[in-house]
Design a protein around this motif. Sequence first.
Motif, short mmCIF file in Angstrom:
data_model
loop_
_atom_site.label_atom_id
_atom_site.label_comp_id
_atom_site.label_asym_id
_atom_site.label_seq_id
_atom_site.Cartn_x
_atom_site.Cartn_y
_atom_site.Cartn_z
N GLN A 18 28.35 10.36 26.61
CA GLN A 18 29.17 10.18 27.81
C GLN A 18 28.76 8.90 28.54
OE1 GLN A 18 31.94 11.95 28.83
NE2 GLN A 18 32.10 10.18 30.18
N MET A 19 27.46 8.67 28.63
CA MET A 19 26.98 7.44 29.26
C MET A 19 27.46 6.22 28.47
SD MET A 19 25.42 8.37 31.99
CE MET A 19 24.54 6.90 32.46
N ALA A 20 27.47 6.33 27.14
CA ALA A 20 27.97 5.23 26.31
C ALA A 20 29.44 4.97 26.60
CB ALA A 20 27.76 5.54 24.83
N HIS A 21 30.20 6.04 26.75
CA HIS A 21 31.63 5.92 27.05
C HIS A 21 31.85 5.20 28.38
CE1 HIS A 21 35.54 7.36 28.59
NE2 HIS A 21 35.90 7.17 27.33
N ASP A 22 30.96 5.49 29.34
CA ASP A 22 31.10 4.93 30.68
C ASP A 22 30.40 3.58 30.85
OD1 ASP A 22 32.46 7.25 31.31
OD2 ASP A 22 30.73 8.21 32.24
N ALA A 23 29.68 3.13 29.85
CA ALA A 23 28.89 1.89 29.96
C ALA A 23 29.79 0.69 30.21
CB ALA A 23 28.07 1.68 28.69
N GLU A 24 29.25 -0.22 30.98
CA GLU A 24 30.02 -1.42 31.34
C GLU A 24 29.83 -2.56 30.35
OE1 GLU A 24 29.47 -2.53 35.39
OE2 GLU A 24 29.83 -0.50 36.11
N THR A 25 28.78 -2.52 29.54
CA THR A 25 28.56 -3.60 28.58
C THR A 25 28.39 -3.02 27.18
OG1 THR A 25 26.14 -3.59 28.73
CG2 THR A 25 27.33 -4.97 30.33
N ARG A 29 26.28 0.28 25.87
CA ARG A 29 26.94 1.30 25.06
C ARG A 29 26.16 1.56 23.78
NH1 ARG A 29 30.34 2.23 20.93
NH2 ARG A 29 30.45 0.08 20.23
N GLU A 30 25.75 0.50 23.11
CA GLU A 30 24.99 0.65 21.87
C GLU A 30 23.65 1.33 22.11
OE1 GLU A 30 24.84 -3.23 20.10
OE2 GLU A 30 27.00 -3.22 19.67
N ALA A 31 23.00 1.00 23.21
CA ALA A 31 21.71 1.63 23.52
C ALA A 31 21.87 3.13 23.75
CB ALA A 31 21.09 0.96 24.75
N TRP A 32 22.90 3.52 24.49
CA TRP A 32 23.14 4.94 24.73
C TRP A 32 23.46 5.66 23.42
CZ3 TRP A 32 21.34 7.33 28.61
CH2 TRP A 32 21.26 6.74 29.87
N LEU A 33 24.22 5.02 22.55
CA LEU A 33 24.56 5.64 21.27
C LEU A 33 23.32 5.79 20.38
CD1 LEU A 33 28.01 4.02 20.51
CD2 LEU A 33 27.54 6.38 21.26
#
Length: 57
Positions: A18-25, A29-33
Amino acid sequence: MSQPDAHRFKSNAGECRQMAHDAETEDAREAWLRLAVEWDKLAEHARHRRGIFDRYE
């Protein structure tokens, strides 16, 4: 580790996605994934360990 651990780890993976989905960069996004993948590994490990112990109970 136990089945509740596995559920908690899966939940953490979902939160990371969910954080990856909401990431601004893209980097964020890749880090959250990547974190989500690691939580999934921990969940699988917890499920596997529980299965080993179930055979002896």
